[in-house]
Design a protein around this motif. Structure first.
Motif, PDB file in Angstrom:
ATOM      1  N   GLY A   2       0.821  -1.209   0.000  1.00  0.00           N
ATOM      2  CA  GLY A   2       0.000   0.000   0.000  1.00  0.00           C
ATOM      3  C   GLY A   2       0.853   1.257   0.000  1.00  0.00           C
ATOM      4  O   GLY A   2       0.549   2.226  -0.702  1.00  0.00           O
ATOM      5  N   MET A   3       1.956   1.241   0.788  1.00  0.00           N
ATOM      6  CA  MET A   3       2.863   2.389   0.789  1.00  0.00           C
ATOM      7  C   MET A   3       3.537   2.551  -0.573  1.00  0.00           C
ATOM      8  O   MET A   3       3.754   3.676  -1.039  1.00  0.00           O
ATOM      9  CB  MET A   3       3.906   2.226   1.892  1.00  0.00           C
ATOM     10  CG  MET A   3       3.363   2.535   3.285  1.00  0.00           C
ATOM     11  SD  MET A   3       4.646   2.600   4.552  1.00  0.00           S
ATOM     12  CE  MET A   3       4.902   0.848   4.810  1.00  0.00           C
ATOM     13  N   PHE A   4       3.862   1.431  -1.212  1.00  0.00           N
ATOM     14  CA  PHE A   4       4.421   1.487  -2.566  1.00  0.00           C
ATOM     15  C   PHE A   4       3.426   2.137  -3.528  1.00  0.00           C
ATOM     16  O   PHE A   4       3.793   3.010  -4.333  1.00  0.00           O
ATOM     17  CB  PHE A   4       4.777   0.078  -3.024  1.00  0.00           C
ATOM     18  CG  PHE A   4       5.062  -0.047  -4.491  1.00  0.00           C
ATOM     19  CD1 PHE A   4       6.199   0.503  -5.056  1.00  0.00           C
ATOM     20  CD2 PHE A   4       4.174  -0.731  -5.324  1.00  0.00           C
ATOM     21  CE1 PHE A   4       6.463   0.387  -6.417  1.00  0.00           C
ATOM     22  CE2 PHE A   4       4.419  -0.853  -6.681  1.00  0.00           C
ATOM     23  CZ  PHE A   4       5.568  -0.294  -7.230  1.00  0.00           C
ATOM     24  N   ALA A   5       2.158   1.738  -3.448  1.00  0.00           N
ATOM     25  CA  ALA A   5       1.131   2.314  -4.318  1.00  0.00           C
ATOM     26  C   ALA A   5       0.924   3.795  -4.019  1.00  0.00           C
ATOM     27  O   ALA A   5       0.786   4.616  -4.929  1.00  0.00           O
ATOM     28  CB  ALA A   5      -0.179   1.548  -4.157  1.00  0.00           C
ATOM     29  N   GLY A   6       0.905   4.163  -2.730  1.00  0.00           N
ATOM     30  CA  GLY A   6       0.701   5.563  -2.369  1.00  0.00           C
ATOM     31  C   GLY A   6       1.872   6.438  -2.768  1.00  0.00           C
ATOM     32  O   GLY A   6       1.683   7.576  -3.193  1.00  0.00           O
ATOM     33  N   SER A  37      -2.693   5.533   2.206  1.00  0.00           N
ATOM     34  CA  SER A  37      -3.113   6.855   2.679  1.00  0.00           C
ATOM     35  C   SER A  37      -2.003   7.566   3.440  1.00  0.00           C
ATOM     36  O   SER A  37      -1.922   8.802   3.414  1.00  0.00           O
ATOM     37  CB  SER A  37      -4.356   6.716   3.561  1.00  0.00           C
ATOM     38  OG  SER A  37      -4.095   5.844   4.649  1.00  0.00           O
ATOM     39  N   VAL A  38      -1.123   6.804   4.107  1.00  0.00           N
ATOM     40  CA  VAL A  38      -0.026   7.426   4.841  1.00  0.00           C
ATOM     41  C   VAL A  38       1.033   7.966   3.884  1.00  0.00           C
ATOM     42  O   VAL A  38       1.576   9.063   4.077  1.00  0.00           O
ATOM     43  CB  VAL A  38       0.601   6.416   5.819  1.00  0.00           C
ATOM     44  CG1 VAL A  38       1.880   6.979   6.423  1.00  0.00           C
ATOM     45  CG2 VAL A  38      -0.389   6.075   6.928  1.00  0.00           C
ATOM     46  N   SER A  39       1.336   7.218   2.834  1.00  0.00           N
ATOM     47  CA  SER A  39       2.420   7.629   1.931  1.00  0.00           C
ATOM     48  C   SER A  39       1.941   8.520   0.785  1.00  0.00           C
ATOM     49  O   SER A  39       2.769   9.170   0.126  1.00  0.00           O
ATOM     50  CB  SER A  39       3.111   6.386   1.354  1.00  0.00           C
ATOM     51  OG  SER A  39       2.194   5.601   0.605  1.00  0.00           O
ATOM     52  N   TYR A  40       0.649   8.589   0.538  1.00  0.00           N
ATOM     53  CA  TYR A  40       0.141   9.352  -0.605  1.00  0.00           C
ATOM     54  C   TYR A  40       0.537  10.828  -0.570  1.00  0.00           C
ATOM     55  O   TYR A  40       0.947  11.382  -1.611  1.00  0.00           O
ATOM     56  CB  TYR A  40      -1.381   9.215  -0.706  1.00  0.00           C
ATOM     57  CG  TYR A  40      -1.980   9.880  -1.915  1.00  0.00           C
ATOM     58  CD1 TYR A  40      -2.178   9.176  -3.103  1.00  0.00           C
ATOM     59  CD2 TYR A  40      -2.338  11.227  -1.901  1.00  0.00           C
ATOM     60  CE1 TYR A  40      -2.718   9.784  -4.226  1.00  0.00           C
ATOM     61  CE2 TYR A  40      -2.870  11.844  -3.021  1.00  0.00           C
ATOM     62  CZ  TYR A  40      -3.065  11.125  -4.169  1.00  0.00           C
ATOM     63  OH  TYR A  40      -3.595  11.739  -5.281  1.00  0.00           O
ATOM     64  N   THR A  89      -4.669   1.759  13.083  1.00  0.00           N
ATOM     65  CA  THR A  89      -3.278   1.404  12.785  1.00  0.00           C
ATOM     66  C   THR A  89      -2.344   2.589  12.925  1.00  0.00           C
ATOM     67  O   THR A  89      -1.271   2.482  13.532  1.00  0.00           O
ATOM     68  CB  THR A  89      -3.183   0.833  11.354  1.00  0.00           C
ATOM     69  OG1 THR A  89      -4.069  -0.272  11.240  1.00  0.00           O
ATOM     70  CG2 THR A  89      -1.760   0.381  11.047  1.00  0.00           C
ATOM     71  N   VAL A  90      -2.718   3.742  12.375  1.00  0.00           N
ATOM     72  CA  VAL A  90      -1.844   4.905  12.385  1.00  0.00           C
ATOM     73  C   VAL A  90      -1.612   5.406  13.808  1.00  0.00           C
ATOM     74  O   VAL A  90      -0.548   5.951  14.123  1.00  0.00           O
ATOM     75  CB  VAL A  90      -2.424   6.022  11.490  1.00  0.00           C
ATOM     76  CG1 VAL A  90      -1.623   7.310  11.623  1.00  0.00           C
ATOM     77  CG2 VAL A  90      -2.430   5.564  10.046  1.00  0.00           C
ATOM     78  N   PHE A 124       5.561   4.892   9.742  1.00  0.00           N
ATOM     79  CA  PHE A 124       5.014   4.744   8.400  1.00  0.00           C
ATOM     80  C   PHE A 124       5.279   5.980   7.556  1.00  0.00           C
ATOM     81  O   PHE A 124       5.535   5.888   6.353  1.00  0.00           O
ATOM     82  CB  PHE A 124       3.510   4.460   8.468  1.00  0.00           C
ATOM     83  CG  PHE A 124       3.186   2.998   8.591  1.00  0.00           C
ATOM     84  CD1 PHE A 124       4.044   2.140   9.265  1.00  0.00           C
ATOM     85  CD2 PHE A 124       2.028   2.481   8.041  1.00  0.00           C
ATOM     86  CE1 PHE A 124       3.757   0.794   9.393  1.00  0.00           C
ATOM     87  CE2 PHE A 124       1.728   1.132   8.149  1.00  0.00           C
ATOM     88  CZ  PHE A 124       2.598   0.282   8.836  1.00  0.00           C
ATOM     89  N   LEU A 125       5.210   7.161   8.164  1.00  0.00           N
ATOM     90  CA  LEU A 125       5.499   8.386   7.431  1.00  0.00           C
ATOM     91  C   LEU A 125       6.939   8.373   6.917  1.00  0.00           C
ATOM     92  O   LEU A 125       7.211   8.741   5.777  1.00  0.00           O
ATOM     93  CB  LEU A 125       5.266   9.604   8.325  1.00  0.00           C
ATOM     94  CG  LEU A 125       3.821   9.888   8.739  1.00  0.00           C
ATOM     95  CD1 LEU A 125       3.771  11.069   9.699  1.00  0.00           C
ATOM     96  CD2 LEU A 125       2.938  10.162   7.533  1.00  0.00           C
TER      97      LEU A 125
END
Length: 530
Positions: free
Chosen positions: A124-128, A153-156, A438-439, A446-447
């Protein structure tokens, strides 16, 4: 507040459009030129979904939105995509972007053993980081959980803001000298033929001597304007109507042929008149100019074609699209006939051919469920990645028999942006509760992971473009924008490099990088998830 939460949870469609409205309002807020745009819809959806957990519409609605987005992308960029796969510059651009995407994917996957991140969250982080909603959908389908949405959503935000800041820093460091090109518009000149060396030549022979990019659109002889036939033998004092996209070319042509005599042709329209029509009829849209068959008895020539804000010379290979404005030279008596032939309807340029969309999307969905064997991985179904591939092929073909695959640009933009918005809103609403749970525990780390993934993508792509393949700077920023994906990044690239090259670079690699991201997610889910 409880009453409002109950209302949102019992009226999911109302919640969906409230999310869209609030999301776009937030997305327009810019900080030093950086704004989230449509991506803010996801964050508003997460906030509302976390507060009203049962407010999400059915997942099928989000899938439909993503389908519309990918289909519109494929139809618009099909021709540029295939050119990118065949030209030397396009192959270099795709290689640079693919290497950047794959390296960033490995960085994301490395988080699983190094820091104990869940694979679904890492993908998901890769996609964001690559702002790829299609990759998010692939991760959600492959991993069957909410972790992908949390990572996305975190990396977007860094996937949007990071490349913009990177391009700003890159331009400050390299200080490239890029001049804004003048507007590409057709210029015309009326030139009296006084050069005796050219008298007696046919127009075809004269054309071979003219500077590239100059076209003789009409000829005036014996007080009458006439069409520029290739076998017409030139006589002294003929007046030539020359057209080109550069005034310098017309100056060169005038020096070769004779002298300017403005008004000799344009002040006399008894034989030939000029008119501009919209291409909106299925008789002409999707066809090359060489294939047009004018109505019987009508002698007409195409002087130029204007697409968007650009004038194009009427080459025989040029394929008309919905909304093109076509400049014609034709006898006044045939004006009404030619309007009917081309359609000449601005309303028609905004209409969608829903039969073509239905058939094209159905073909893509069928292709998406066919298992594809991949050595060392097994048999995978491409899902919506196959739909994108089919749409790219249809976008390149333009038409097949009665099916016109292309769409008016304005309608395409509306369709795909609406689809993307619906997808982001539905995913945000559905994933809100899991996101906040989770966040709250792992948000800070994650950020940081998201920043590292984005930097890997940007640094590798930029290094390959500028120093390995030595692409021009303005092309390189377009490739970087396409590798990261978000249109807001391309808009910033157009400001720092105000030429056509960023758009060309983006179009050549954005579809292929979308497919690479989807396949990477699916392969990683099979190899590591198992």
């Amino acid at each position: 507040m409880d009453a409002l939460r109950i209302l949102l949870e019992t009226q999911p469609l109302l919640t969906l459009f409230v999310t869209v409205a609030l999301g776009y309002a937030v997305g327009e807020i810019g900080i030093k030129g950086v704004a989230l745009g449509s991506g803010a819809v996801l964050f508003v959806g997460l906030a509302i979904g976390g507060w009203a957990p049962r407010s999400a519409p059915p997942p099928l609605l989000g899938t439909l939105g993503l389908l519309l987005f990918l289909y519109g992308i494929g139809i618009q960029y099909g021709e540029q995509f295939f050119k990118g796969l065949t030209s030397a510059e396009g192959l270099k651009a795709n290689a640079a972007a693919a290497l950047g995407v794959i390296v960033s994917g490995f960085v994301a996957v490395a988080l699983v053993p190094l820091f104990g991140v869940g694979l679904d969250q890492a993908l998901g982080m890769f996609a964001g980081s690559g702002t790829s909603t299609a990759s998010l959908q692939a991760a959600m389908s492959s991993m069957k959980g909410d972790g992908a949405t949390v990572g996305y959503s975190v990396s977007y935000p860094f996937g949007v803001a990071g490349p913009i800041l990177f391009l700003y820093a890159l331009g400050t460091l390299l200080k490239p000298k890029i001049e804004r090109p003048p507007p590409r518009m057709i210029e015309a000149a009326e030139i009296a033929l006084t050069n005796p060396a050219l008298v007696g030549l046919t127009l075809a022979e004269l054309a071979a001597r003219l500077p590239p990019g100059v076209v003789i659109a009409a000829v005036r002889r014996a007080h009458h304007n006439q069409q520029a036939r290739t076998n017409l033998v030139l006589q002294s004092d003929d007046v030539l109507l020359a057209t080109a996209t550069s005034p310098a070319l017309l100056v060169e042509t005038t020096a070769l042929c004779g002298e300017l005599q403005p008004g000799r042709m344009t002040n006399h329209r008894e034989d030939l008149d000029y008119m501009r029509v919209f291409a909106s009829s299925r008789l002409v849209v999707g066809r090359a100019l060489r294939d047009l068959r004018f109505p019987e008895g009508v002698v007409c020539s195409i002087a130029h074609v204007r697409r968007g804000d650009i004038d194009m010379m009427p080459g025989q290979e040029l394929i008309l699209e919905f909304g093109d404005r076509v400049g014609l030279l034709v006898n006044h008596a045939h004006l009404k006939t030619m309007r009917a032939f081309f359609g000449d309807s601005i309303k028609g340029t905004a209409e969608l051919r829903f039969i073509s969309i239905g058939v094209g999307a159905a073909l893509g969905l069928i292709a998406g469920v066919i298992p594809v064997p991949i050595p060392g991985v097994g048999r995978l179904t491409l899902g919506l990645a196959a739909l994108l591939l089919v749409a790219l092929c249809l976008g390149r073909a333009r038409r097949f028999g009665p099916f016109v695959w292309t769409m008016p640009l304005t309608a395409n933009l509306v369709l795909r942006n609406f689809g993307l918005t619906i997808f982001l809103a539905q995913v945000g609403l559905a994933s809100g509760p899991k996101f906040f749970a989770t966040v709250g525990v792992t948000g800070a780390s994650f950020l940081l992971y998201g920043v590292v993934i984005v930097l890997a993508l940007l640094c590798v792509t930029a290094a390959c473009c500028l120093w390995v393949f030595r692409l021009p700077y303005d092309m390189a920023v377009g490739v970087i924008s396409g590798a990261t994906g978000n249109p807001a990044i391309l808009a910033f690239a157009n400001r720092v490099a105000p030429t056509d090259a960023p758009d060309v670079g983006y179009a050549m690699i954005f579809p292929s990088m979308t497919i690479v991201k989807i396949l990477f997610v699916q392969v990683a889910a099979v190899l590591i998830g198992s």
